[in-house]
Design a protein around this motif. Structure first.
Motif, short mmCIF file in Angstrom:
data_model
loop_
_atom_site.label_atom_id
_atom_site.label_comp_id
_atom_site.label_asym_id
_atom_site.label_seq_id
_atom_site.Cartn_x
_atom_site.Cartn_y
_atom_site.Cartn_z
N ARG A 124 0.86 -1.19 0.00
CA ARG A 124 0.00 0.00 0.00
C ARG A 124 0.89 1.23 0.00
N GLU A 148 -0.09 0.12 -5.23
CA GLU A 148 -1.00 -1.03 -5.34
C GLU A 148 -1.20 -1.50 -6.78
N VAL A 169 -5.59 -4.14 1.51
CA VAL A 169 -5.66 -4.03 0.05
C VAL A 169 -6.14 -5.35 -0.56
#
Length: 240
Positions: free
Chosen positions: A2, A136, A213
Protein backbone atom coordinates in the motif's frame (compact mmCIF):
# COMPACT_ATOMS: atom_id res chain seq x y z
CA UNK A 1 1.70 -3.30 -0.76
CA UNK A 2 0.00 0.00 0.00
CA UNK A 3 1.31 3.46 -0.86
CA UNK A 4 2.67 5.29 2.17
CA UNK A 5 2.54 9.07 2.44
CA UNK A 6 5.52 10.17 4.49
CA UNK A 7 4.80 12.56 7.31
CA UNK A 8 7.04 15.21 8.81
CA UNK A 9 10.39 14.18 10.20
CA UNK A 10 10.02 13.58 13.96
CA UNK A 11 11.15 16.55 16.05
CA UNK A 12 13.35 14.26 18.13
CA UNK A 13 15.25 13.22 15.00
CA UNK A 14 15.63 16.84 13.87
CA UNK A 15 16.93 17.80 17.31
CA UNK A 16 19.36 14.87 17.42
CA UNK A 17 20.81 15.90 14.08
CA UNK A 18 21.14 19.49 15.27
CA UNK A 19 22.77 18.42 18.54
CA UNK A 20 25.39 16.44 16.63
CA UNK A 21 25.97 18.91 13.81
CA UNK A 22 29.49 19.65 15.10
CA UNK A 23 30.29 15.94 15.53
CA UNK A 24 29.28 14.41 12.20
CA UNK A 25 30.90 11.11 13.15
CA UNK A 26 27.96 10.64 15.53
CA UNK A 27 25.41 11.15 12.77
CA UNK A 28 24.95 7.51 11.88
CA UNK A 29 21.98 5.23 12.33
CA UNK A 30 22.03 3.91 15.88
CA UNK A 31 24.63 6.46 16.91
CA UNK A 32 24.67 7.79 20.45
CA UNK A 33 21.28 9.14 21.43
CA UNK A 34 19.62 8.18 18.14
CA UNK A 35 15.87 8.64 18.84
CA UNK A 36 14.78 5.22 17.64
CA UNK A 37 11.62 5.15 19.75
CA UNK A 38 10.39 8.46 18.33
CA UNK A 39 11.19 7.33 14.78
CA UNK A 40 9.39 3.98 15.16
CA UNK A 41 6.38 5.74 16.69
CA UNK A 42 6.16 8.16 13.76
CA UNK A 43 6.57 5.38 11.19
CA UNK A 44 3.86 3.24 12.78
CA UNK A 45 1.43 6.15 12.76
CA UNK A 46 2.00 7.14 9.12
CA UNK A 47 1.73 3.51 8.01
CA UNK A 48 -1.49 2.97 9.95
CA UNK A 49 0.28 0.14 11.81
CA UNK A 50 0.87 -2.06 8.77
CA UNK A 51 4.21 -3.46 7.63
CA UNK A 52 5.45 -1.42 4.68
CA UNK A 53 6.19 -4.51 2.58
CA UNK A 54 3.90 -7.33 3.74
CA UNK A 55 0.88 -5.44 5.14
CA UNK A 56 0.95 -7.59 8.24
CA UNK A 57 -0.52 -5.86 11.30
CA UNK A 58 1.96 -4.13 13.61
CA UNK A 59 1.21 -3.40 17.27
CA UNK A 60 0.27 0.10 18.32
CA UNK A 61 2.29 2.13 20.82
CA UNK A 62 -0.55 1.70 23.32
CA UNK A 63 -0.49 -2.09 22.91
CA UNK A 64 3.24 -2.13 23.52
CA UNK A 65 2.90 0.07 26.60
CA UNK A 66 0.15 -2.12 28.03
CA UNK A 67 2.63 -5.00 27.95
CA UNK A 68 5.39 -2.88 29.48
CA UNK A 69 7.33 -2.79 26.21
CA UNK A 70 8.55 -0.13 23.82
CA UNK A 71 8.00 -0.13 20.05
CA UNK A 72 10.77 -2.67 19.45
CA UNK A 73 7.90 -5.04 20.25
CA UNK A 74 5.93 -3.67 17.28
CA UNK A 75 8.35 -3.37 14.37
CA UNK A 76 11.88 -2.76 13.22
CA UNK A 77 13.17 0.19 11.22
CA UNK A 78 13.85 -0.82 7.65
CA UNK A 79 15.98 1.21 5.25
CA UNK A 80 14.58 1.26 1.72
CA UNK A 81 18.06 2.01 0.40
CA UNK A 82 20.16 -0.43 2.45
CA UNK A 83 22.73 0.66 4.99
CA UNK A 84 25.21 -1.53 3.09
CA UNK A 85 25.46 1.29 0.51
CA UNK A 86 27.29 3.32 3.18
CA UNK A 87 26.14 6.55 1.57
CA UNK A 88 26.69 9.43 4.03
CA UNK A 89 23.47 10.62 5.63
CA UNK A 90 21.32 8.05 3.87
CA UNK A 91 20.96 5.85 6.95
CA UNK A 92 19.50 8.72 9.02
CA UNK A 93 17.28 10.14 6.27
CA UNK A 94 13.72 9.81 7.54
CA UNK A 95 12.40 9.34 4.00
CA UNK A 96 14.58 6.25 3.74
CA UNK A 97 12.95 4.60 6.76
CA UNK A 98 9.81 2.49 7.06
CA UNK A 99 8.41 0.24 9.78
CA UNK A 100 8.48 -3.46 8.98
CA UNK A 101 7.73 -6.90 10.33
CA UNK A 102 9.16 -8.68 12.27
CA UNK A 103 9.65 -6.58 15.42
CA UNK A 104 13.16 -5.78 16.60
CA UNK A 105 12.55 -7.48 19.93
CA UNK A 106 11.48 -10.79 18.40
CA UNK A 107 13.73 -13.55 17.13
CA UNK A 108 11.28 -14.46 14.39
CA UNK A 109 12.93 -15.66 11.20
CA UNK A 110 10.74 -15.35 8.13
CA UNK A 111 11.53 -15.89 4.50
CA UNK A 112 9.68 -12.84 3.20
CA UNK A 113 9.49 -9.08 3.52
CA UNK A 114 12.41 -7.08 4.89
CA UNK A 115 14.37 -10.18 5.89
CA UNK A 116 14.12 -11.54 2.34
CA UNK A 117 15.13 -8.15 0.88
CA UNK A 118 18.28 -8.01 2.98
CA UNK A 119 20.84 -5.71 1.35
CA UNK A 120 19.08 -5.53 -2.01
CA UNK A 121 19.60 -2.07 -3.49
CA UNK A 122 16.46 -0.82 -5.30
CA UNK A 123 18.60 1.47 -7.47
CA UNK A 124 20.16 -1.57 -9.16
CA UNK A 125 16.98 -3.06 -10.59
CA UNK A 126 13.19 -2.77 -10.86
CA UNK A 127 11.49 -2.46 -7.48
CA UNK A 128 8.24 -0.92 -6.24
CA UNK A 129 8.85 1.36 -3.29
CA UNK A 130 5.96 1.61 -0.81
CA UNK A 131 6.57 5.36 -0.99
CA UNK A 132 5.68 5.47 -4.69
CA UNK A 133 2.24 6.75 -5.64
CA UNK A 134 -0.30 4.05 -6.49
CA UNK A 135 2.05 1.26 -5.43
CA UNK A 136 -1.00 -1.03 -5.34
CA UNK A 137 -1.43 -0.93 -9.11
CA UNK A 138 1.68 -3.05 -9.61
CA UNK A 139 0.10 -6.11 -7.98
CA UNK A 140 -2.83 -8.45 -8.54
CA UNK A 141 -4.24 -10.11 -5.41
CA UNK A 142 -6.77 -12.93 -5.33
CA UNK A 143 -9.16 -14.33 -2.72
CA UNK A 144 -6.85 -17.29 -2.05
CA UNK A 145 -4.10 -14.99 -0.86
CA UNK A 146 -2.14 -15.25 -4.08
CA UNK A 147 -0.23 -12.37 -5.61
CA UNK A 148 1.09 -11.74 -9.12
CA UNK A 149 2.76 -8.75 -10.73
CA UNK A 150 0.83 -6.53 -13.11
CA UNK A 151 4.02 -4.76 -14.19
CA UNK A 152 7.67 -5.75 -14.55
CA UNK A 153 8.37 -3.74 -11.39
CA UNK A 154 5.66 -5.60 -9.54
CA UNK A 155 6.93 -9.00 -10.64
CA UNK A 156 10.48 -8.12 -9.61
CA UNK A 157 9.33 -6.84 -6.22
CA UNK A 158 7.43 -10.04 -5.51
CA UNK A 159 10.63 -11.96 -6.08
CA UNK A 160 12.81 -9.63 -4.00
CA UNK A 161 10.41 -9.56 -1.05
CA UNK A 162 9.08 -13.10 -1.54
CA UNK A 163 5.54 -11.79 -1.30
CA UNK A 164 4.41 -15.12 -2.74
CA UNK A 165 5.95 -17.06 0.17
CA UNK A 166 3.56 -19.82 1.29
CA UNK A 167 3.36 -18.55 4.88
CA UNK A 168 2.44 -15.04 3.75
CA UNK A 169 -0.05 -16.34 1.17
CA UNK A 170 -1.73 -18.45 3.86
CA UNK A 171 -1.85 -15.47 6.20
CA UNK A 172 -3.53 -13.31 3.56
CA UNK A 173 -5.94 -16.09 2.68
CA UNK A 174 -7.03 -16.55 6.30
CA UNK A 175 -7.65 -12.82 6.74
CA UNK A 176 -9.60 -12.60 3.47
CA UNK A 177 -11.68 -15.66 4.32
CA UNK A 178 -12.57 -14.26 7.74
CA UNK A 179 -13.57 -10.91 6.24
CA UNK A 180 -15.67 -12.26 3.36
CA UNK A 181 -17.32 -15.07 5.33
CA UNK A 182 -17.69 -13.56 8.83
CA UNK A 183 -20.45 -16.01 9.86
CA UNK A 184 -19.54 -18.88 7.59
CA UNK A 185 -21.56 -17.51 4.69
CA UNK A 186 -20.34 -15.17 1.94
CA UNK A 187 -21.28 -11.51 2.15
CA UNK A 188 -23.94 -10.09 -0.13
CA UNK A 189 -22.81 -7.95 -3.04
CA UNK A 190 -23.83 -4.78 -1.20
CA UNK A 191 -22.07 -5.82 2.01
CA UNK A 192 -18.93 -6.76 0.08
CA UNK A 193 -18.82 -3.36 -1.60
CA UNK A 194 -19.21 -1.64 1.76
CA UNK A 195 -16.41 -3.76 3.18
CA UNK A 196 -14.09 -2.82 0.28
CA UNK A 197 -14.42 0.81 1.28
CA UNK A 198 -14.37 0.33 5.04
CA UNK A 199 -11.14 -1.68 5.18
CA UNK A 200 -9.25 1.11 3.44
CA UNK A 201 -10.20 3.67 6.10
CA UNK A 202 -8.22 3.79 9.36
CA UNK A 203 -10.18 3.23 12.56
CA UNK A 204 -10.29 5.63 15.53
CA UNK A 205 -6.86 4.41 16.67
CA UNK A 206 -5.42 5.21 13.24
CA UNK A 207 -5.05 1.53 12.33
CA UNK A 208 -5.87 -0.28 9.10
CA UNK A 209 -6.71 -4.00 9.19
CA UNK A 210 -4.06 -6.47 8.09
CA UNK A 211 -3.88 -7.06 4.33
CA UNK A 212 -6.56 -4.42 3.73
CA UNK A 213 -5.66 -4.03 0.05
CA UNK A 214 -6.06 -7.78 -0.51
CA UNK A 215 -9.36 -7.82 1.40
CA UNK A 216 -10.71 -4.87 -0.60
CA UNK A 217 -9.72 -6.51 -3.89
CA UNK A 218 -11.32 -9.82 -2.94
CA UNK A 219 -14.47 -8.07 -1.70
CA UNK A 220 -14.93 -6.20 -4.96
CA UNK A 221 -14.41 -9.43 -6.92
CA UNK A 222 -17.02 -11.17 -4.77
CA UNK A 223 -19.48 -8.30 -5.33
CA UNK A 224 -18.91 -8.42 -9.10
CA UNK A 225 -19.57 -12.18 -9.19
CA UNK A 226 -22.70 -11.88 -7.07
CA UNK A 227 -24.06 -9.04 -9.21
CA UNK A 228 -23.41 -10.94 -12.45
CA UNK A 229 -25.12 -14.01 -11.02
CA UNK A 230 -28.14 -11.92 -9.99
CA UNK A 231 -28.30 -10.35 -13.44
CA UNK A 232 -28.27 -13.78 -15.11
CA UNK A 233 -31.08 -14.97 -12.87
CA UNK A 234 -33.15 -11.90 -13.73
CA UNK A 235 -32.61 -12.46 -17.45
CA UNK A 236 -33.59 -16.11 -17.10
CA UNK A 237 -36.71 -15.09 -15.24
CA UNK A 238 -37.65 -12.59 -17.96
CA UNK A 239 -37.46 -15.27 -20.68
CA UNK A 240 -39.87 -17.65 -18.94
Amino acid sequence: MRSIVKGAEPRALIQWKADNAQTPENLVYGGGGFPAEAVRTALLAEQCHLCAYTMKRLKTVAECQEQGRDTTDACHIEHLLPQARKAPGEDIDYRNMVACYPPSRSKIACGYGAQAKGDFDPTTGPFVSPLSSNAERHFELDARGGITGRTPEGMATIQVLRLDHAALVNDRAAVIRGALRPKGKPLSAAAARRLAGEVMRPNQEGCLPAHCVAVASAALALADRAERRAARMRRQGDTR
